[in-house]
Every structure is written in C-alpha cells, then in structure tokens.
Design a protein around this motif. Sequence first.
Motif, PDB file in Angstrom:
ATOM      1  N   GLY A 292      40.853 -26.041  -4.723  1.00  0.00           N
ATOM      2  CA  GLY A 292      41.319 -25.010  -4.548  1.00  0.00           C
ATOM      3  C   GLY A 292      40.700 -23.876  -4.751  1.00  0.00           C
ATOM      4  O   GLY A 292      41.167 -22.650  -4.272  1.00  0.00           O
ATOM      5  N   ARG A 293      39.448 -23.724  -5.117  1.00  0.00           N
ATOM      6  CA  ARG A 293      38.827 -22.680  -5.571  1.00  0.00           C
ATOM      7  C   ARG A 293      37.506 -22.255  -4.566  1.00  0.00           C
ATOM      8  O   ARG A 293      36.868 -21.506  -4.763  1.00  0.00           O
ATOM      9  CB  ARG A 293      37.944 -22.793  -7.141  1.00  0.00           C
ATOM     10  N   LEU A 294      37.538 -23.083  -3.542  1.00  0.00           N
ATOM     11  CA  LEU A 294      36.676 -22.783  -2.451  1.00  0.00           C
ATOM     12  C   LEU A 294      36.903 -21.681  -1.732  1.00  0.00           C
ATOM     13  O   LEU A 294      38.234 -21.394  -1.915  1.00  0.00           O
ATOM     14  CB  LEU A 294      36.657 -24.175  -1.266  1.00  0.00           C
ATOM     15  N   PRO A 295      35.721 -20.780  -1.244  1.00  0.00           N
ATOM     16  CA  PRO A 295      36.248 -19.650  -0.518  1.00  0.00           C
ATOM     17  C   PRO A 295      36.857 -19.865   0.681  1.00  0.00           C
ATOM     18  O   PRO A 295      36.984 -21.101   1.085  1.00  0.00           O
ATOM     19  CB  PRO A 295      34.693 -19.487  -0.016  1.00  0.00           C
ATOM     20  N   SER A 296      37.798 -18.890   1.045  1.00  0.00           N
ATOM     21  CA  SER A 296      38.850 -18.904   2.193  1.00  0.00           C
ATOM     22  C   SER A 296      37.922 -19.172   3.665  1.00  0.00           C
ATOM     23  O   SER A 296      38.756 -19.600   4.600  1.00  0.00           O
ATOM     24  CB  SER A 296      39.420 -17.560   2.058  1.00  0.00           C
ATOM     25  N   ASP A 297      36.602 -18.918   3.604  1.00  0.00           N
ATOM     26  CA  ASP A 297      36.090 -18.972   5.070  1.00  0.00           C
ATOM     27  C   ASP A 297      35.780 -20.610   5.189  1.00  0.00           C
ATOM     28  O   ASP A 297      35.124 -21.022   6.136  1.00  0.00           O
ATOM     29  CB  ASP A 297      34.853 -18.284   5.050  1.00  0.00           C
ATOM     30  N   ILE A 298      35.817 -21.501   4.154  1.00  0.00           N
ATOM     31  CA  ILE A 298      35.652 -22.749   4.386  1.00  0.00           C
ATOM     32  C   ILE A 298      37.072 -23.513   4.731  1.00  0.00           C
ATOM     33  O   ILE A 298      37.959 -23.524   4.200  1.00  0.00           O
ATOM     34  CB  ILE A 298      35.282 -23.522   2.838  1.00  0.00           C
TER      35      ILE A 298
ATOM     36  N   THR B 110      18.861 -32.515   1.779  1.00  0.00           N
ATOM     37  CA  THR B 110      17.856 -32.236   0.911  1.00  0.00           C
ATOM     38  C   THR B 110      18.377 -31.227  -0.394  1.00  0.00           C
ATOM     39  O   THR B 110      19.562 -31.055  -0.338  1.00  0.00           O
ATOM     40  CB  THR B 110      16.442 -31.399   1.552  1.00  0.00           C
ATOM     41  N   ALA B 111      17.528 -31.411  -1.272  1.00  0.00           N
ATOM     42  CA  ALA B 111      17.915 -30.818  -2.567  1.00  0.00           C
ATOM     43  C   ALA B 111      18.363 -29.348  -2.163  1.00  0.00           C
ATOM     44  O   ALA B 111      19.069 -28.648  -2.909  1.00  0.00           O
ATOM     45  CB  ALA B 111      16.739 -30.816  -3.812  1.00  0.00           C
ATOM     46  N   GLU B 112      17.322 -28.662  -1.361  1.00  0.00           N
ATOM     47  CA  GLU B 112      17.356 -27.520  -0.864  1.00  0.00           C
ATOM     48  C   GLU B 112      18.731 -27.181  -0.275  1.00  0.00           C
ATOM     49  O   GLU B 112      19.491 -26.003  -0.309  1.00  0.00           O
ATOM     50  CB  GLU B 112      16.245 -26.905  -0.162  1.00  0.00           C
ATOM     51  N   ASP B 113      19.181 -28.107   0.659  1.00  0.00           N
ATOM     52  CA  ASP B 113      20.496 -27.859   1.421  1.00  0.00           C
ATOM     53  C   ASP B 113      21.624 -27.857   0.267  1.00  0.00           C
ATOM     54  O   ASP B 113      22.453 -26.921   0.256  1.00  0.00           O
ATOM     55  CB  ASP B 113      20.693 -29.170   2.302  1.00  0.00           C
ATOM     56  N   ARG B 114      21.349 -28.787  -0.746  1.00  0.00           N
ATOM     57  CA  ARG B 114      22.565 -28.606  -1.702  1.00  0.00           C
ATOM     58  C   ARG B 114      22.509 -27.560  -2.447  1.00  0.00           C
ATOM     59  O   ARG B 114      23.910 -26.964  -2.840  1.00  0.00           O
ATOM     60  CB  ARG B 114      22.364 -30.007  -2.563  1.00  0.00           C
ATOM     61  N   SER B 115      21.399 -26.768  -2.766  1.00  0.00           N
ATOM     62  CA  SER B 115      21.372 -25.902  -3.743  1.00  0.00           C
ATOM     63  C   SER B 115      21.838 -24.437  -2.850  1.00  0.00           C
ATOM     64  O   SER B 115      22.769 -23.791  -3.473  1.00  0.00           O
ATOM     65  CB  SER B 115      19.952 -25.478  -4.096  1.00  0.00           C
ATOM     66  N   ALA B 116      21.792 -24.396  -1.591  1.00  0.00           N
ATOM     67  CA  ALA B 116      21.996 -23.245  -0.600  1.00  0.00           C
ATOM     68  C   ALA B 116      23.609 -23.385  -0.723  1.00  0.00           C
ATOM     69  O   ALA B 116      24.419 -22.322  -0.600  1.00  0.00           O
ATOM     70  CB  ALA B 116      21.437 -23.259   0.390  1.00  0.00           C
ATOM     71  N   LEU B 117      24.028 -24.545  -0.373  1.00  0.00           N
ATOM     72  CA  LEU B 117      25.519 -24.941  -0.252  1.00  0.00           C
ATOM     73  C   LEU B 117      26.259 -24.562  -1.498  1.00  0.00           C
ATOM     74  O   LEU B 117      27.196 -23.846  -1.463  1.00  0.00           O
ATOM     75  CB  LEU B 117      25.736 -26.345   0.416  1.00  0.00           C
ATOM     76  N   ALA B 118      25.885 -24.916  -2.680  1.00  0.00           N
ATOM     77  CA  ALA B 118      26.332 -24.632  -3.839  1.00  0.00           C
ATOM     78  C   ALA B 118      26.521 -23.080  -4.111  1.00  0.00           C
ATOM     79  O   ALA B 118      27.512 -22.706  -4.697  1.00  0.00           O
ATOM     80  CB  ALA B 118      25.547 -25.203  -4.961  1.00  0.00           C
ATOM     81  N   ALA B 119      25.509 -22.391  -3.653  1.00  0.00           N
ATOM     82  CA  ALA B 119      25.607 -21.019  -3.905  1.00  0.00           C
ATOM     83  C   ALA B 119      26.718 -20.297  -3.023  1.00  0.00           C
ATOM     84  O   ALA B 119      27.570 -19.356  -3.221  1.00  0.00           O
ATOM     85  CB  ALA B 119      24.444 -20.294  -3.525  1.00  0.00           C
ATOM     86  N   GLN B 120      26.962 -20.868  -1.778  1.00  0.00           N
ATOM     87  CA  GLN B 120      28.012 -20.436  -1.013  1.00  0.00           C
ATOM     88  C   GLN B 120      29.469 -21.013  -1.462  1.00  0.00           C
ATOM     89  O   GLN B 120      30.503 -20.024  -1.386  1.00  0.00           O
ATOM     90  CB  GLN B 120      27.806 -21.231   0.558  1.00  0.00           C
ATOM     91  N   LEU B 121      29.315 -22.216  -1.924  1.00  0.00           N
ATOM     92  CA  LEU B 121      30.681 -22.779  -2.209  1.00  0.00           C
ATOM     93  C   LEU B 121      31.243 -22.272  -3.720  1.00  0.00           C
ATOM     94  O   LEU B 121      32.511 -22.397  -3.932  1.00  0.00           O
ATOM     95  CB  LEU B 121      30.698 -24.372  -2.267  1.00  0.00           C
ATOM     96  N   GLY B 122      30.333 -22.100  -4.661  1.00  0.00           N
ATOM     97  CA  GLY B 122      30.575 -21.823  -5.911  1.00  0.00           C
ATOM     98  C   GLY B 122      30.716 -23.017  -6.726  1.00  0.00           C
ATOM     99  O   GLY B 122      31.110 -23.058  -7.918  1.00  0.00           O
ATOM    100  N   MET B 123      30.296 -24.256  -6.034  1.00  0.00           N
ATOM    101  CA  MET B 123      30.299 -25.550  -6.837  1.00  0.00           C
ATOM    102  C   MET B 123      29.328 -26.397  -6.116  1.00  0.00           C
ATOM    103  O   MET B 123      28.880 -26.023  -5.243  1.00  0.00           O
ATOM    104  CB  MET B 123      31.892 -26.099  -6.809  1.00  0.00           C
TER     105      MET B 123
END
Length: 458
Positions: free
Chosen positions: A9-15, A222-235
């Motif tokens: 429920g805390r995911l950004p609204s654009d997801i 990749t780990a880089e993919d997950r890291s960039a996504l975490a910054a986008q999602l906040g988790m």
Amino acid sequence: MRLSPDTAGRLPSDISRFSYERDHQQGGIVHFGIGAFHRAHQAWYTDLAMDTGDKDWAITGVSLRSPSVAAQMNPQQGLFTVTERSAKGSRTRLMGAVREVLVAGTGSAALSSLLAAGETRIVSFTVTEKGYCRAPNGSLDLDLAAQGSFYPVLAEAMDVRRESGVQGFTLLSCDNLAQNGQQLHRLMSEYLTARAKHLLPWFEAECRCPSSMVDRIVPATTAEDRSALAAQLGMDDEAAVFTEAFTQWVIEDDFAAGRPAWDRVGAQLVADVEPYETAKLRMLNGSHSALAYLGLERGHVFVHQAIADAEVRTLVERLMREEAAPTVSAGPEQDLERYASSLMERFANPALNHRLEQIAMDGSQKIPQRWLDTLAEQARRGRSCPAILTALAAWLRHVRQHQRSADDPLVPELRRLWQQYGSRDIAQRVFGSGGLLASAWQPSQEDLAFLMTDLSRP
C-alpha cells in the motif's frame, strides 16, 4: 523495507497494480521453472486475466533445483513487479498472480498433494530445453528423467487423480521447442511406458498437451536493476523482473479443464501454433544464438552492442531474412518481413542490457531447432546457408575456448571430440551421420569444407 502485502500500500501512485482480491483467488496452475521469464510472461498474462474478473487461476511456482527463487518470492508472499523498458522510458506494475514457490525435494509432499488436487487444472513449464531430459536423438533419457525432473512427480499425481476419480489436467509447455506440446506429450508417454504403463490410457483420455509460442525478451535481473528499482519504489523487491514492452503468446486452444481468459488480455488462441512457433524459433531464437556466439567472439557483452557491429548485423540479417524466413510457411496474418524488421528493432533496444552469455548457455540443446532445422529445409531446396554455418563455427569455437565454463550438458563429449578430431573433422563428428547432434540436416562436402576453413582460422 521489503515488498509484501503489508507494505504494498506504500508503493508510489505511478506504479500500476492488480485490483482483484488475492485472498479470494484459489489456485489453478502449477508452474515448473518459475524464473524471470515466467514472471514477465505467463504470470503477467494470468495477472491481467484475473484483473478482468477471471477467478481461481492463482499460480504455485515450482523450482526443480535452486531455492533462490523461493527465497526471493516467499518472504514477499508471491508479490513482485514487472518493469517494461524501452528507449522512451519504463513502466512498472505490481503482480499478484503467484501465490508461493515450492522447491522440489524440500517441498515434495506439498507439491504431490497440489498436483493431485482437482483445483489444479493446468501444469505449465519453462524449464528450458534441457529440462525435458532428451537424449541427443530426441528420445527421453530415462536416467536423466529420474534425476530431479518433473516426470516422476507428474506420474505419481496422475495415479492419484485416476484412483480418486479426479479429471486430468493440461500440460502446457512454454519452452522453445518445435511443436513443444507434441514433444511433451511424446516424452511423457515414453516415461509412462517405461515406469507406469498402466497410466497411459488415462493420460491419453484425460490430459491435453497444447503447443504454445512465447515471445518476450527478459534479461537476467542484476543487483544494479534491483537497486535502481528500490529507489523508485521506496522498498526492495527481490523478485523483480525487467523486460521489453513487446510480448506475444500464441496457444493451441486445447485444454482438459478450462483455462484463464488469456485471450482477453492479448494472448492468441489458435487451432495451429506451428507457423508462429517456427518463425520464432528460426528467426528470433536463431538470430539470438548467432548474436551470442558471434558477438562474444568479437568482445561484445550485450545484444544491442552485437547488433550494432556492422559485420555481425549483416550476418544476422542474412540469417533471418534470406535463410530462416523462406523456410517458414506463414499463417494467414503473419507478415514475416515486418516481423524481421521488428526483431532488428527489438535487438537494438539499449535499455534491456540483455547479456550474450545468458543466450549462449546450453547451445547443444538449442541449435537443433534454431539452426539445424533451417539448414535441413534449405538443403532440400538445394540451397546453402553461409550465415548459419558461420554461426555454427562460432558455437564450436565457443565450446572449445570455454570448455570449463560453458554451461552445456554436452560439454564433456564435445571436449572429447575436439581433442580427438580437431578443427579438421569436428564438424563431421558433431553434425554428420551418427554424429553427436546428427539430425535431418546432413552437411554436404561443401558445408564441411566451409566449416573446416572457418574453424581453422586463428
């Protein structure tokens, strides 16, 4: 913070996200080989179908070997995201179709119970070509099939279903095998004939094995993919997958006990998959393998780098348009020229970072349907295929140069043939009559001379 039902429920609204109640969805599908491709393709279609109101098709994934996917998904109670990438940007969706992941061995009791249950109506597969345990001649290798494959547990479940009066299920192959449904039916029949012959009549009467063609490029996360996504999602999303915007699924409409409304969300349900399947195997997959071995040899890492290499691009275009496409009997709505152009555009997508090493794995299991079938058809027409022969030579060199690291079940035998016969006779020993990968294509003296010359160069 990690993605889960409590944090979603805390995911950004654009997801974007599913709208159905997950807790009210019963399971209907057991999927063997729940890797990144399945999550970006079959699970993606199933999630969208359930979002239209379709019910009770939740997926239980099965990992036959590694517990890594279970470790990614189970703490998230099956939730994951799919991010579509293109040169224009990306978009991410939260998926809820997967319920849990079982690991064969540790979860064998739960798996057996689930497969025997009447609620399981479809068993699907993305286990790669080698997961079907075929011998080089295409028959079932019973020794391999006994070593952690899906055949024994399916046979056990069939026996329980037969004894308890539960209807059969659909076995749906989603792997890159020519006529994959027919092959799965034949291989399952061979296993039952050898190990549980009393089940054959029930299998024939109650179960269905439709063919399907799947198409979506899904690089390894990749780990880089997950890291960039975490910054986008906040988790963190440990099960995240990344893919292209394009997707296609063509399925033979032959099911034992119903199916999700995949056709409502873009899948094509047809009477005959073969034209689509052949085009994909020979044009897309055949080109992908050529890009892998030729590209790696020239120092490239990603598909988009290899296709930007003028020499490699010329060979791939020739393979696709002049060698593979003429062997495809196109269906009524297929435009092979347009398909070839779309493939070249997809290969050039710099946002995907699709690693050539990922495509190069298990070459001996892939090239029969990707290259040798085309060679056989063109030989019947009296035509040669210099682009495919060049790619074949690159594969043989790849096996020789990466003998210790090449991920291929036939590497020990290929190593022995290289050591014994060298570049002069290796092609004959691999592809000729009685060779390791003997097929309908019998290389001519001109073909062998071409390969020997190519393999002899520094």
